[in-house]
Design a protein around this motif. Structure first.
Motif, short mmCIF file in Angstrom:
data_model
loop_
_atom_site.label_atom_id
_atom_site.label_comp_id
_atom_site.label_asym_id
_atom_site.label_seq_id
_atom_site.Cartn_x
_atom_site.Cartn_y
_atom_site.Cartn_z
N ASN A 1 4.02 9.14 -1.08
CA ASN A 1 3.37 8.85 0.21
C ASN A 1 4.23 9.41 1.32
OD1 ASN A 1 5.03 6.40 -0.89
ND2 ASN A 1 5.19 6.25 1.34
N SER B 1 4.98 4.91 5.02
CA SER B 1 3.65 4.31 4.82
C SER B 1 3.62 3.59 3.46
CB SER B 1 2.56 5.36 4.94
OG SER B 1 2.73 6.37 3.99
N SER C 1 -2.59 10.56 1.77
CA SER C 1 -1.31 10.62 2.47
C SER C 1 -0.68 12.02 2.44
CB SER C 1 -0.36 9.59 1.83
OG SER C 1 0.79 9.39 2.60
N SER D 1 -0.62 0.92 9.38
CA SER D 1 -0.98 1.40 10.72
C SER D 1 -1.52 0.29 11.60
CB SER D 1 -2.03 2.51 10.58
OG SER D 1 -3.17 1.98 9.93
N GLU E 1 -6.40 -1.17 5.99
CA GLU E 1 -6.13 -0.17 7.03
C GLU E 1 -7.40 0.59 7.39
OE1 GLU E 1 -2.80 2.16 5.40
OE2 GLU E 1 -1.72 1.45 7.17
#
Ligand code: TXA
Ligand code: MG
Length: 311
Positions: free
Chosen positions: A139, A143, A155, A228, A277
């Motif tokens: 990733n 993250s 990602s 996020s 997310e």
């Protein structure tokens, strides 16, 4: 993306020999693997992830004999390896000065993190490539770790030449990291193998490596797992703007485990966070998880996800 099989492994091994990183499942999370003996190949991992170069990588090998060529094992390290390898235990040991590993892979430290993975795809790739593979989680740095090939593509898509897909990973949390460098055992990252299973008590981990300049497990940096959106833990109900991830009796919009099973919750955790997310709601809440057994590692990851947004 290629399904796991002989063709995918042959293609991946060819890319590894060319010095390129490829994404491959392990029993914990998907890893981004490259030739650990080739500094340029290791640099390509850091570049694809956007990872700071002071944060060293875990070196994956096929067996204890291969590991003993890279690090000094004492009796305790050898018995831990015998009990838990192949499997989700990473040992940080004194690096052998004559080891073939590129200095960049260990960020110039005189210690080295090693594990023998259990997943057939990673094992097949180690056999086909015939060399140690450096492999962090697949990733972008900072993250959430990938537990499915789709997470890797979301990602790192466009930054790496191949993702081998073998479905969701069985354990869902990164390996337990145990430091054995200065005679004292330190739990550097809680994971699928708990303290009770390891069977001894630990000196306190000396934290993130800030301050003294000493690097223990930079993965312990609070900012390492940053979703996020803000994450609130210990939530017994959802606020108006929150997507609630439930557990046991707390139902939520989705659940980590309706029956309160910790192994099921660990396997589902990153998948549920990735899903959360993607929702329209701007915040994430997570039900309380018992702080015992696998719950310790789950709470560790949730604590980082929550703390990452506080600063
Ligand atoms: O389950 C796992 O361990 C996965 C799969 C792909 O094997 N890998 C993984 O790698 O989680 P990564 O890079 O995301 O996390 C490795 C952690 C980092 O926190 C790093 O700082 C720490 O291991 N580490 C590596 N070498 C170290 C060393 N010599 N001393 C202390 N910590 C080290
Ligand atoms: Mg990682």
């Amino acid at each position: 993306m290629q399904p796991f099989g002989d063709a995918a492994i042959a293609q991946a091994a060819a890319l590894i020999r060319q010095g390129l990183p490829v994404a491959v499942p392990t029993e914990t999370v998907y890893g981004l693997a490259a030739d650990a003996t080739d500094g340029a190949a290791v640099a390509a991992i850091y570049a694809a992830k956007g990872r700071p170069r002071f944060n060293p990588l875990i070196i994956h090998v096929a067996d204890l004999a291969a590991a003993e060529r890279l690090a000094r094992f004492d009796d305790r390290a050898r018995s831990l390896a015998a009990r838990f390898w192949p499997g989700p235990l990473t040992l940080v040991l004194p690096r052998r000065p004559d080891s073939s590993i590129a200095a960049l892979a260990t960020a110039g430290l005189d210690s080295i993190a090693i594990r023998v993975p259990a997943h057939p795809a990673m094992r097949a790739l180690l056999a086909a490539a015939g060399r140690p593979l450096a492999a962090p989680s697949a990733n972008r740095s900072g993250s959430i770790s990938p537990t499915r090939a789709g997470h890797v593509l979301a990602s790192l898509g466009g930054r790496i030449p191949l993702v081998i897909d073998a479905g969701p990973t069985a354990l869902g949390l990164e390996s337990t990291i145990l430091g054995l460098v200065d005679g004292e055992a330190r739990l550097l990252r809680p994971g699928p193998i708990g303290e009770a299973e390891l069977g001894f008590s630990f000196a306190p981990a000396s934290g993130s490596g800030s301050g003294s300049g000493e690097i223990t497990a930079p993965g312990q940096l609070q900012s390492h797992y940053a979703p996020s959106k803000p994450v609130r833990t210990e939530a017994t109900s959802a606020g108006g703007d929150e997507w609630l991830i439930g557990f046991g009796g707390i139902e939520g919009d989705v659940t980590l485990s309706p029956t309160g099973d910790l192994a099921e919750a660990a396997a589902a955790l990153f998948d549920r966070l990735h899903e959360a997310e993607a929702q329209r709601l701007p915040a994430i809440a997570v039900a309380p998880i018992p702080k015992e057994g696998l719950g310790i590692a789950i709470n560790d990851r949730l604590g980082r996800a929550a703390a990452a947004r506080e600063t």
